[in-house]
Every structure is written in structure tokens, then in C-alpha cells.
Scaffold this active site. Structure first.
Site, PDB file in Angstrom:
ATOM      1  N   TRP A 113       2.665  -0.166  -2.117  1.00  0.00           N
ATOM      2  CA  TRP A 113       1.918   1.074  -2.008  1.00  0.00           C
ATOM      3  C   TRP A 113       1.262   1.417  -3.335  1.00  0.00           C
ATOM      4  O   TRP A 113       1.734   1.004  -4.391  1.00  0.00           O
ATOM      5  CB  TRP A 113       2.845   2.203  -1.591  1.00  0.00           C
ATOM      6  CG  TRP A 113       3.468   2.017  -0.257  1.00  0.00           C
ATOM      7  CD1 TRP A 113       2.891   1.501   0.895  1.00  0.00           C
ATOM      8  CD2 TRP A 113       4.803   2.361   0.101  1.00  0.00           C
ATOM      9  NE1 TRP A 113       3.770   1.518   1.940  1.00  0.00           N
ATOM     10  CE2 TRP A 113       4.958   2.038   1.477  1.00  0.00           C
ATOM     11  CE3 TRP A 113       5.882   2.904  -0.585  1.00  0.00           C
ATOM     12  CZ2 TRP A 113       6.153   2.248   2.164  1.00  0.00           C
ATOM     13  CZ3 TRP A 113       7.071   3.113   0.089  1.00  0.00           C
ATOM     14  CH2 TRP A 113       7.193   2.788   1.450  1.00  0.00           C
ATOM     15  N   ALA A 116       3.448   3.001  -6.227  1.00  0.00           N
ATOM     16  CA  ALA A 116       4.539   2.226  -6.824  1.00  0.00           C
ATOM     17  C   ALA A 116       4.069   0.816  -7.166  1.00  0.00           C
ATOM     18  O   ALA A 116       3.907   0.461  -8.332  1.00  0.00           O
ATOM     19  CB  ALA A 116       5.739   2.182  -5.867  1.00  0.00           C
ATOM     20  N   CYS A 117       3.811   0.018  -6.143  1.00  0.00           N
ATOM     21  CA  CYS A 117       3.552  -1.408  -6.355  1.00  0.00           C
ATOM     22  C   CYS A 117       2.196  -1.695  -6.981  1.00  0.00           C
ATOM     23  O   CYS A 117       1.981  -2.791  -7.496  1.00  0.00           O
ATOM     24  CB  CYS A 117       3.698  -2.157  -5.045  1.00  0.00           C
ATOM     25  SG  CYS A 117       5.335  -1.935  -4.304  1.00  0.00           S
ATOM     26  N   LEU A 118       1.290  -0.731  -6.942  1.00  0.00           N
ATOM     27  CA  LEU A 118       0.030  -0.850  -7.683  1.00  0.00           C
ATOM     28  C   LEU A 118       0.139  -0.163  -9.042  1.00  0.00           C
ATOM     29  O   LEU A 118      -0.245  -0.729 -10.071  1.00  0.00           O
ATOM     30  CB  LEU A 118      -1.119  -0.246  -6.881  1.00  0.00           C
ATOM     31  CG  LEU A 118      -2.510  -0.293  -7.525  1.00  0.00           C
ATOM     32  CD1 LEU A 118      -2.940  -1.715  -7.850  1.00  0.00           C
ATOM     33  CD2 LEU A 118      -3.541   0.376  -6.612  1.00  0.00           C
TER      34      LEU A 118
END
Length: 225
Positions: A113, A116-118
Site C-alpha cells: 500500500w 507503508a510499502c511505498l
């Protein structure tokens, strides 16, 4: 000759990273229509492949939570993903080693997402001296507010937003580059809605090119028309 701007992404100085485009991660996305998200992500991967830009693919907790990376994306990229447990892919020694071994300083990142992950690897990579371009419409957050807040935070840290069509056209830049022209048009017609429809119209009605479908439309020709 096209002007070589250091402020634009170039095929020979850029690395694309696709992070966690997996079903369970997509289920949580509400900031963008999920079919549009998939369409854009696959188009972005096709752009990277067309211009021979190296790609890193990574996944998180595949069999315990997130599921397998979208088959449409894997069919384009055709490489084994780096498997992780951490939300922050910059915690993966394998991923960071591959990034550094590429010799590229510009990273184009799309992820699920956004918040978070970006966000996490973007901030970490900037700390290590990389120039980050994040693709807003090939990424998605659990809410529009979370997505937008993460974008503001990345921009404040010095990262640059892109859209998928932006990335494709930035790599092409000059229509005189005939070696990639047809490939770009193929991606446009397949993935970019009204733009692609306009290209199909111009090809067939203006330039009299054959229809690209396997089953072409045979229109009647009434007398006097």
C-alpha cells in the site's frame, strides 16, 4: 537529437521496482478503482520491458497472507519475485543489493500500500542517495486520506510523483524514436482508454491501417456514401 534532461527519467539511468501487487494487498485498496490499478500496473511493466529498463519484483508473505502476484504482471515481467516478511522492502538485503548492483540512481517505484510499502522504502532510499519517482496510479492506499498523506510526505522528502502514462511518454519523449514507437502505441491502445481509442481511430480511419482485432468490423457501404 532529444535533449537529455537529468530531471526526466531515461531508459538507461532508471530502475523500476514493483512492490506487493498481490491479491490480498489489492483487497485493502480503496483509494483507486482496483481494475484501473491493475491496468496501470501492467501497462507500467510493459513500458519498462519495451525500453529495456531493468525491473525488480518483490512480494510480501505470499503464502501466509498476500497471495501470488497478479498473473498479468508476472506474464510481463517474467522473473522470480524477492520474497519478504518486512513491510519495508528496504529491509531486504537481497533487494537493496540488487538495486545497488544495477548502478542506477533513479528508482521508479509502484507499490501496495502507498502508506507503508511505498512510503517506507522511498524514504529509506532517499536517505541512501537515490532519486525516487513514485507512480501514484499504479499504487494504492487503504483510504484516499492515507494515500494522499503518504504522497505529501514523500514529496516533502524530495521524491517525485509520476503517473503511468507520464512514465511511458517520458521514456519515449520523441516520436522520431521509431524503434519504440509501435510498442508505445500498442501499450496506449491496450491500456489508456480514450487516448487509445483515438489512436485506433486515427490509424484506421485517417491512415487507413488495418484494424488490429482478430475479428475486424466489416461495415456496409450504402449507395451514395
Amino acid at each position: 537529437m532529444s535533449f537529455r534532461s537529468q530531471k526526466l527519467i531515461n531508459a538507461d539511468d532508471t530502475l523500476f521496482i514493483f512492490i506487493d501487487h498481490q491479491p490480498q494487498m489489492a483487497f485493502g485498496v480503496t483509494s483507486i478503482d482496483r481494475q484501473t490499478l491493475k491496468n496501470n500496473t501492467v501497462a507500467l511493466a510493459k513500458a519498462a520491458k519495451l525500453f529495456n529498463v531493468p525491473i525488480i519484483l518483490t512480494a510480501v508473505e505470499t503464502e501466509s497472507f498476500s497471495g501470488y502476484i497478479w498473473p498479468e504482471l508476472l506474464d510481463v515481467v517474467r522473473q522470480k519475485p524477492i520474497e519478504r516478511t518486512s513491510m519495508n522492502s528496504w529491509d531486504s538485503d537481497e533487494l537493496v543489493a540488487q538495486v545497488k548492483a544495477s548502478g542506477k540512481k533513479k528508482l521508479v517505484i509502484a507499490a501496495l500500500w502507498t502508506e507503508a510499502c511505498l512510503l517506507f522504502p522511498t524514504l529509506c532510499a532517499i536517505e541512501e542517495g537515490f532519486e525516487i519517482y513514485f507512480v501514484t496510479d499504479a499504487s494504492g492506499g487503504t483510504s484516499l486520506e492515507a494515500h494522499d498523506a503518504a504522497i505529501r510526505r514523500m514529496e516533502q522528502a524530495g521524491a517525485h510523483p509520476l503517473t503511468t502514462i507520464n512514465a511511458l511518454l517520458e521514456l519515449q519523449r520523441d516520436w522520431a524514436h521509431r524503434d519504440t514507437y509501435n510498442g508505445v502505441m500498442d501499450i496506449v491502445r491496450e491500456h489508456f482508454g480514450a487516448y487509445g481509442m483515438g489512436v485506433d481511430y486515427a490509424y484506421t480511419m485517417v491512415h487507413k491501417a488495418p484494424q488490429r482485432g482478430a475479428f475486424p468490423h466489416e461495415a456496409p457501404h450504402p449507395e451514395g456514401h
